[in-house]
Design a protein around this motif. Structure first.
Motif, mmCIF file in Angstrom:
data_model
loop_
_atom_site.group_PDB
_atom_site.id
_atom_site.type_symbol
_atom_site.label_atom_id
_atom_site.label_comp_id
_atom_site.label_asym_id
_atom_site.label_seq_id
_atom_site.Cartn_x
_atom_site.Cartn_y
_atom_site.Cartn_z
ATOM 1 N N LEU A 158 2.300 -2.621 -0.819
ATOM 2 C CA LEU A 158 3.366 -2.255 -1.754
ATOM 3 C C LEU A 158 3.390 -0.745 -1.978
ATOM 4 O O LEU A 158 4.478 -0.132 -2.066
ATOM 5 C CB LEU A 158 3.175 -2.987 -3.082
ATOM 6 N N SER A 159 2.212 -0.139 -2.082
ATOM 7 C CA SER A 159 2.146 1.313 -2.237
ATOM 8 C C SER A 159 2.801 2.011 -1.049
ATOM 9 O O SER A 159 3.538 2.991 -1.205
ATOM 10 C CB SER A 159 0.692 1.774 -2.373
ATOM 11 N N PHE A 160 2.549 1.488 0.149
ATOM 12 C CA PHE A 160 3.118 2.112 1.341
ATOM 13 C C PHE A 160 4.624 1.892 1.422
ATOM 14 O O PHE A 160 5.383 2.808 1.771
ATOM 15 C CB PHE A 160 2.438 1.556 2.599
ATOM 16 N N PHE A 161 5.101 0.681 1.092
ATOM 17 C CA PHE A 161 6.532 0.396 1.183
ATOM 18 C C PHE A 161 7.340 1.225 0.182
ATOM 19 O O PHE A 161 8.443 1.674 0.478
ATOM 20 C CB PHE A 161 6.793 -1.094 0.966
ATOM 21 N N PHE A 162 6.756 1.427 -1.021
ATOM 22 C CA PHE A 162 7.456 2.231 -2.008
ATOM 23 C C PHE A 162 7.268 3.724 -1.766
ATOM 24 O O PHE A 162 8.139 4.523 -2.120
ATOM 25 C CB PHE A 162 6.984 1.866 -3.421
ATOM 26 N N LEU A 163 6.112 4.075 -1.186
ATOM 27 C CA LEU A 163 5.817 5.486 -0.917
ATOM 28 C C LEU A 163 5.336 5.644 0.520
ATOM 29 O O LEU A 163 4.136 5.763 0.778
ATOM 30 C CB LEU A 163 4.736 5.993 -1.886
ATOM 31 N N PRO A 164 6.254 5.607 1.509
ATOM 32 C CA PRO A 164 5.832 5.706 2.917
ATOM 33 C C PRO A 164 5.068 6.990 3.223
ATOM 34 O O PRO A 164 4.303 7.044 4.183
ATOM 35 C CB PRO A 164 7.163 5.670 3.678
ATOM 36 N N GLY A 165 5.226 8.003 2.389
ATOM 37 C CA GLY A 165 4.549 9.262 2.637
ATOM 38 C C GLY A 165 3.067 9.248 2.331
ATOM 39 O O GLY A 165 2.401 10.278 2.492
ATOM 40 N N VAL A 166 2.527 8.084 1.899
ATOM 41 C CA VAL A 166 1.084 7.999 1.618
ATOM 42 C C VAL A 166 0.353 7.267 2.754
ATOM 43 O O VAL A 166 -0.773 6.804 2.569
ATOM 44 C CB VAL A 166 0.827 7.270 0.274
ATOM 45 N N PHE A 167 0.983 7.160 3.903
ATOM 46 C CA PHE A 167 0.374 6.457 5.035
ATOM 47 C C PHE A 167 -0.988 7.054 5.396
ATOM 48 O O PHE A 167 -1.923 6.335 5.760
ATOM 49 C CB PHE A 167 1.314 6.518 6.236
ATOM 50 N N HIS A 168 -1.099 8.363 5.292
ATOM 51 C CA HIS A 168 -2.364 9.025 5.643
ATOM 52 C C HIS A 168 -3.488 8.655 4.674
ATOM 53 O O HIS A 168 -4.668 8.829 4.992
ATOM 54 C CB HIS A 168 -2.171 10.548 5.663
ATOM 55 N N VAL A 169 -3.147 8.170 3.476
ATOM 56 C CA VAL A 169 -4.159 7.714 2.514
ATOM 57 C C VAL A 169 -4.481 6.240 2.726
ATOM 58 O O VAL A 169 -5.649 5.836 2.771
ATOM 59 C CB VAL A 169 -3.666 7.946 1.067
ATOM 60 N N ILE A 170 -3.409 5.431 2.877
ATOM 61 C CA ILE A 170 -3.580 3.978 3.015
ATOM 62 C C ILE A 170 -4.408 3.632 4.253
ATOM 63 O O ILE A 170 -5.232 2.709 4.230
ATOM 64 C CB ILE A 170 -2.203 3.280 3.089
ATOM 65 N N ILE A 171 -4.231 4.375 5.324
ATOM 66 C CA ILE A 171 -4.913 4.049 6.586
ATOM 67 C C ILE A 171 -6.433 4.133 6.444
ATOM 68 O O ILE A 171 -7.185 3.490 7.189
ATOM 69 C CB ILE A 171 -4.407 4.977 7.721
ATOM 70 N N TYR A 172 -6.916 4.928 5.464
ATOM 71 C CA TYR A 172 -8.361 5.019 5.241
ATOM 72 C C TYR A 172 -8.869 3.954 4.262
ATOM 73 O O TYR A 172 -10.039 3.589 4.299
ATOM 74 C CB TYR A 172 -8.722 6.418 4.718
ATOM 75 N N TRP A 173 -7.977 3.466 3.393
ATOM 76 C CA TRP A 173 -8.377 2.463 2.427
ATOM 77 C C TRP A 173 -8.337 1.045 3.004
ATOM 78 O O TRP A 173 -9.115 0.184 2.578
ATOM 79 C CB TRP A 173 -7.468 2.528 1.190
#
Length: 288
Positions: free
Chosen positions: A90-105
């Protein structure tokens, strides 16, 4: 090849879990999510949003209470993993610009699944995460473009990075303690098995000694019985037959000379019989 992949994916080992490991893990995750919520409230972390993280925190508190009360551990563990997965997505879908953070979590999900003591679930989640990352990359490329400029302020990124490091170290610490306690239990069980084997060997030696002693005792008793049987059939019966014959003869003939002769035979035979009986009693009373 497919069979090997299937075996790797679905293979599982019954890892002995430490008591309360699931509760401790969920407690750690709840604290970390709470820290993220505080950070998002104080400063914009540029990686999630407060409306997303607060429901996650509430659900995690519910799971924590259920784990504390000893609820269905398998259901609670799967719900915890699913909640984390939905938060990341959900964080990624609402904020696609955080992909570089989500990929590590995202890789923390298979790790947590393994800490919960289920290798099969860890493998399944690993496959799900890999597929998800590919799909997210395609979605991000479509929504944002081939690349994006990430706005990464030092304070917010340092805060989020600190939480990530705490999460990673906490997960590996739980994993280390889990495996260490399991290994310690196996060593304890191994020592118990070795002690039992030693006790069995000692008992076996004692049993062999007892059997040998009983065997020797039986041999001595059998020898005594054989000796008694021999005395009874040869030494006792002969004088007894003489006595019985003399008594019968006395009953048939009362002549004095003959009676004296018969009485002498009875006297000698009785003395002989008395000696034999004494010998038998002495033989049976001997210890060896």
């Amino acid at each position: 090849m497919f069979r090997k992949l299937k075996n790797w994916l679905l293979r599982d080992y019954k890892v002995p879990k430490s008591e309360g490991v699931q509760f401790i893990t969920i407690l750690l995750l709840t604290i970390l999510i709470g820290l993220l919520a505080i950070g998002e409230f104080l400063i914009d972390l540029k990686a999630t949003s407060l409306p997303l993280i607060l429901p996650l925190l509430a659900v995690n508190i519910i799971l924590l209470i259920a784990a504390k009360k000893g609820g269905n551990s398998k259901l609670i563990g799967n719900l915890q993993l699913l909640v984390l997965y939905l938060m990341f997505q959900l964080s990624f879908f609402f904020l696609p610009g955080v992909f570089h953070v989500i990929i590590y979590w995202m890789p923390s999900i298979p790790l947590i699944a393994f800490i919960f003591g289920n290798l099969r679930t860890s493998h399944v989640w690993l496959v799900i995460i890999l597929i998800t990352l590919i799909i997210d990359a395609g979605f991000g490329n479509r929504m944002v473009g081939k690349s994006y400029m990430a706005d990464i302020p030092f304070t917010q990124y340092a805060f989020a990075g600190s939480v990530f490091v705490i999460t990673l170290v906490g997960c590996f610490s739980l994993l280390y303690n889990l495996l260490g306690k399991s290994y310690s239990r196996l060593r304890t069980k191994n020592r118990e098995v070795v002690e039992l084997i030693s006790q069995l060997k000692t008992m076996n030696g004692s049993l062999e000694r007892i059997v040998d002693e009983r065997t020797k005792d039986l041999e001595v008793r059998n020898a005594k019985l054989e000796r008694y049987a021999f005395m009874n059939s040869h030494l006792v019966r002969a004088p007894l037959a003489n006595i019985l014959g003399a008594v019968q003869h006395l009953e048939e003939k009362c002549d004095k000379e003959r009676a004296d002769e018969m009485l002498n035979i009875v006297r000698v035979s009785a003395a002989s019989l008395d000696d034999v009986i004494k010998e038998i009693g002495q033989s049976l009373s001997e210890k060896e």
